[in-house]
Scaffold this active site. Structure first.
Site, PDB file in Angstrom:
ATOM      1  N   GLU A 215       0.851  -1.416   0.056  1.00 50.58           N
ATOM      2  CA  GLU A 215       0.100   0.005  -0.024  1.00 50.58           C
ATOM      3  C   GLU A 215       0.996   1.179   0.043  1.00 50.58           C
ATOM      4  O   GLU A 215       1.070   1.995   1.010  1.00 50.58           O
ATOM      5  CB  GLU A 215      -1.022   0.292   1.255  1.00 50.58           C
ATOM      6  CG  GLU A 215      -1.941  -0.940   0.919  1.00 50.58           C
ATOM      7  CD  GLU A 215      -3.231  -0.681   2.101  1.00 50.58           C
ATOM      8  OE1 GLU A 215      -3.443   0.053   2.679  1.00 50.58           O
ATOM      9  OE2 GLU A 215      -3.972  -1.551   1.964  1.00 50.58           O
TER      10      GLU A 215
ATOM     11  N   GLU B 120      -5.448  -8.055   0.665  1.00 59.88           N
ATOM     12  CA  GLU B 120      -5.974  -7.773   1.838  1.00 59.88           C
ATOM     13  C   GLU B 120      -7.591  -7.621   1.276  1.00 59.88           C
ATOM     14  O   GLU B 120      -7.860  -6.946   0.674  1.00 59.88           O
ATOM     15  CB  GLU B 120      -5.473  -6.393   2.390  1.00 59.88           C
ATOM     16  CG  GLU B 120      -4.446  -6.923   3.109  1.00 59.88           C
ATOM     17  CD  GLU B 120      -3.747  -5.517   3.776  1.00 59.88           C
ATOM     18  OE1 GLU B 120      -4.654  -4.724   4.356  1.00 59.88           O
ATOM     19  OE2 GLU B 120      -2.647  -5.421   3.742  1.00 59.88           O
TER      20      GLU B 120
HETATM   21  C1  PNW Z   1      -4.114  -1.583   5.297  1.00 56.77           C
HETATM   22  N1  PNW Z   1      -7.331   4.171   4.981  1.00 56.77           N
HETATM   23  O1  PNW Z   1      -4.037  -0.224   5.922  1.00 56.77           O
HETATM   24  C2  PNW Z   1      -3.155  -2.153   5.666  1.00 56.77           C
HETATM   25  O2  PNW Z   1      -2.156  -2.812   4.697  1.00 56.77           O
HETATM   26  C3  PNW Z   1      -3.221  -3.021   6.896  1.00 56.77           C
HETATM   27  O3  PNW Z   1      -1.653  -2.774   7.639  1.00 56.77           O
HETATM   28  C4  PNW Z   1      -4.185  -2.307   7.905  1.00 56.77           C
HETATM   29  O4  PNW Z   1      -4.248  -2.904   9.165  1.00 56.77           O
HETATM   30  C5  PNW Z   1      -5.481  -2.314   7.114  1.00 56.77           C
HETATM   31  O5  PNW Z   1      -5.530  -1.976   5.731  1.00 56.77           O
HETATM   32  C6  PNW Z   1      -6.701  -2.144   7.790  1.00 56.77           C
HETATM   33  O6  PNW Z   1      -6.478  -0.831   8.069  1.00 56.77           O
HETATM   34  C7  PNW Z   1      -5.052   0.930   5.702  1.00 56.77           C
HETATM   35  O7  PNW Z   1      -7.284   5.432   5.958  1.00 56.77           O
HETATM   36  C8  PNW Z   1      -5.055   1.980   6.519  1.00 56.77           C
HETATM   37  O8  PNW Z   1      -7.973   4.449   4.236  1.00 56.77           O
HETATM   38  C9  PNW Z   1      -5.849   3.051   6.291  1.00 56.77           C
HETATM   39  C10 PNW Z   1      -6.610   3.004   5.141  1.00 56.77           C
HETATM   40  C11 PNW Z   1      -6.680   2.168   4.382  1.00 56.77           C
HETATM   41  C12 PNW Z   1      -5.666   0.881   4.410  1.00 56.77           C
END
Ligand code: PNW
Length: 486
Positions: free
Chosen positions: A204, A392
């Site tokens: 990401e 994911e």
């Molecule tokens: C992803 N947003 O993070 C990550 O790859 C993981 O480590 C995380 O735990 C998981 O998704 C759940 O959040 C994100 O704010 C964190 O849009 C924030 C965002 C999107 C993905």
């Protein structure tokens, strides 16, 4: 009246010990003819890889053990006011010590594959220089244990825990970090490629760059001006490209290399030709700084035009590296961005998330199952990708353990059921998704949101480290066992 009566009768029925979730949903009951009576109407192709995912800093703990060096997340989480309740990943799920019993739980669930990430500072405590063999040993043990239990390891090289030493020298603002990443990635590939066949470079880019260097709410907490931020984006995609090359150059056996990106999941609000074409265009343009440039090896004209003087500085050689062909694309998909056709020259408009639309516990996580249909489809169609994974997908819930020791996360079950049905829609039309990794195997350190935001299929009591499969774990086990959904 009747309604009320029957509801009470049901409540009574389902509170009886004989119908406890473990009895209802175990494969033993399936064998006894209970669940198997329901056909898997939405069945997946034979060999579909059902998995789950975690990341090093979110689960491992043991931050000072065996020579691990500090990362930007150690620094950020220990800075007062940066994370919910001041939570840190110091202990997290203590997976560093509990990995063997965790793998037994994976086996119990029937997982075919597990996606983990390597902590850069376990392997190179200060990012570059001499490797720390004790750090890599943990991943040797982890991979061996997975393979001994017939679980295929999928390895991510960078899931946000940048060495603090490199941050001190400019971090992702410096091109040197892209080179350092490639050396580290090559080193790990050399050592694990006899047993690990799938590597992902960065996880990401869109999240860690925008949240950490744009909005300042993730490590390292910077709010850069547009030109500097675009340069960070450029260094991230460059790290990916150089990483792909280094992994291939150093691997001791044939491996497949990709990335795990979370593109803006543009989906048509109405599924007709006009809106679908608009959503496809939006998907390509909205991700121009990340997935699109990786797939095409060039920034789109609209991207360069839009950023003007703030556009990244780059060389032709860098663009070639960025566009190094990948073997597969991993997509992290949680939410949909609704798009409509528009009569402006751009041709599309993004519909702002409506306030009443259902979302999970994380406010950003609005529910949009169709993302799991459209994002893989657009990715495959636009760039002729032959191998895709959902690296994911999952949901945060306000999970509670009830007095009977169970977690009835019906919201997560509904979320997963709806998303997987849309994934099935694509797969059955020939979209080449080969596997699905549910985020996450267990509750863990949800970055700046700390431990209050639970994404796990297993509930974790962070005081005792006890893991309990939630209702969603029983649901997922059933999906895996029948290779599909009813
Ligand atoms: C992803 N947003 O993070 C990550 O790859 C993981 O480590 C995380 O735990 C998981 O998704 C759940 O959040 C994100 O704010 C964190 O849009 C924030 C965002 C999107 C993905």
């Amino acid at each position: 009246m009747l309604n009320r009566l029957s509801r009470r009768t049901f409540a009574k029925l389902f509170s009886s010990a004989a119908l406890a979730p473990s009895a209802l949903y175990s494969t033993e009951s399936a064998a006894a003819g209970f669940a198997s009576a329901l056909p898997a109407a939405h069945s997946f192709p034979k060999g579909f890889l059902w998995g789950s995912a975690t990341a090093a800093y979110q689960v491992e703990g043991a931050v000072k053990e065996d020579g691990r060096g500090p990362s930007i997340w150690d620094t950020f989480s220990h800075t007062p006011g940066k994370t919910n309740m001041g939570d840190t990943g110091d202990v997290a799920d203590d997976h560093y010590h509990l990995y063997k019993s965790d793998i037994q739980l994976m086996k119990e669930m029937g997982l075919k594959t597990y996606r983990f990430s390597v902590s850069w500072t376990r392997v190179f405590p200060s990012g570059t220089g001499s490797p720390n063999p004790r750090g890599l040993d943990f991943y040797n043990r982890l991979v061996d244990e997975l393979l001994a239990n017939n679980i295929t390891p999928y390895c991510t090289l960078f899931h946000w825990d940048l060495p603090q030493t490199l941050e001190d020298k400019g971090g992702w603002q410096s091109r040197d970090t892209s080179e350092a990443f490639a050396s580290y990635a090559g080193y790990v590939a050399e050592r694990l490629s006899d047993r690990v066949k799938h590597f992902m470079t960065l996880n990401e880019m869109r999240s860690f760059v925008d949240l950490g260097y744009g909005r300042g709410i993730h490590a390292p907490g910077l709010e850069l001006a547009p030109a500097a931020l675009n340069q960070v984006r450029h260094h991230a995609v460059l790290a990916h490209g150089l990483g792909v090359q280094a992994i291939r150059a150093h691997a001791k056996a044939e491996v497949k290399v990709g990335l795990a990106e979370n593109p803006e999941a543009c989906a048509p609000i109405i599924e007709n030709a006009e809106h679908i074409a608009a959503a496809s265009k939006a998907f390509r343009e909205e991700n121009a700084g990340y997935l699109t440039v990786v797939m095409e090896g060039r920034y789109t004209d609209a991207y360069l035009e839009h950023h003007g003087a703030n556009a990244p500085k780059f060389t032709a050689a860098e663009m070639k590296a960025i566009g190094t062909p990948v073997d597969f694309v991993g997509l992290n998909i949680y939410t949909a961005t609704w798009v409509r056709a528009d009569s402006t020259p751009k041709g599309y408009a993004i519909i702002p998330a409506p306030k009443s639309y259902p979302h999970m516990m994380s406010p950003w996580l609005t529910v949009g199952p169709q993302a799991l249909y459209w994002t893989p489809k657009f990715t495959a169609d636009l760039w002729k990708v032959k191998e895709l994974y959902i690296t994911e997908n999952g949901a945060s819930s306000a999970d509670v353990m009830t007095p009977d020791g169970q977690v009835y996360d019906s919201d997560r079950v509904m979320y997963l059921r709806n998303y997987l049905t849309q994934l099935h829609r694509g797969v059955s039309e020939g979209v080449p998704v080969k596997g699905y990794f549910c985020w996450s195997f267990m509750d863990n350190y949800e970055w700046a949101d700390g431990y209050a935001y639970r994404f796990g299929l297993h509930y974790v009591d962070f005081k005792t480290q006890k893991r309990t499969p939630k209702m969603s774990a029983h649901f997922y086990k059933e999906v895996i066992a029948r290779n599909g959904l009813a």
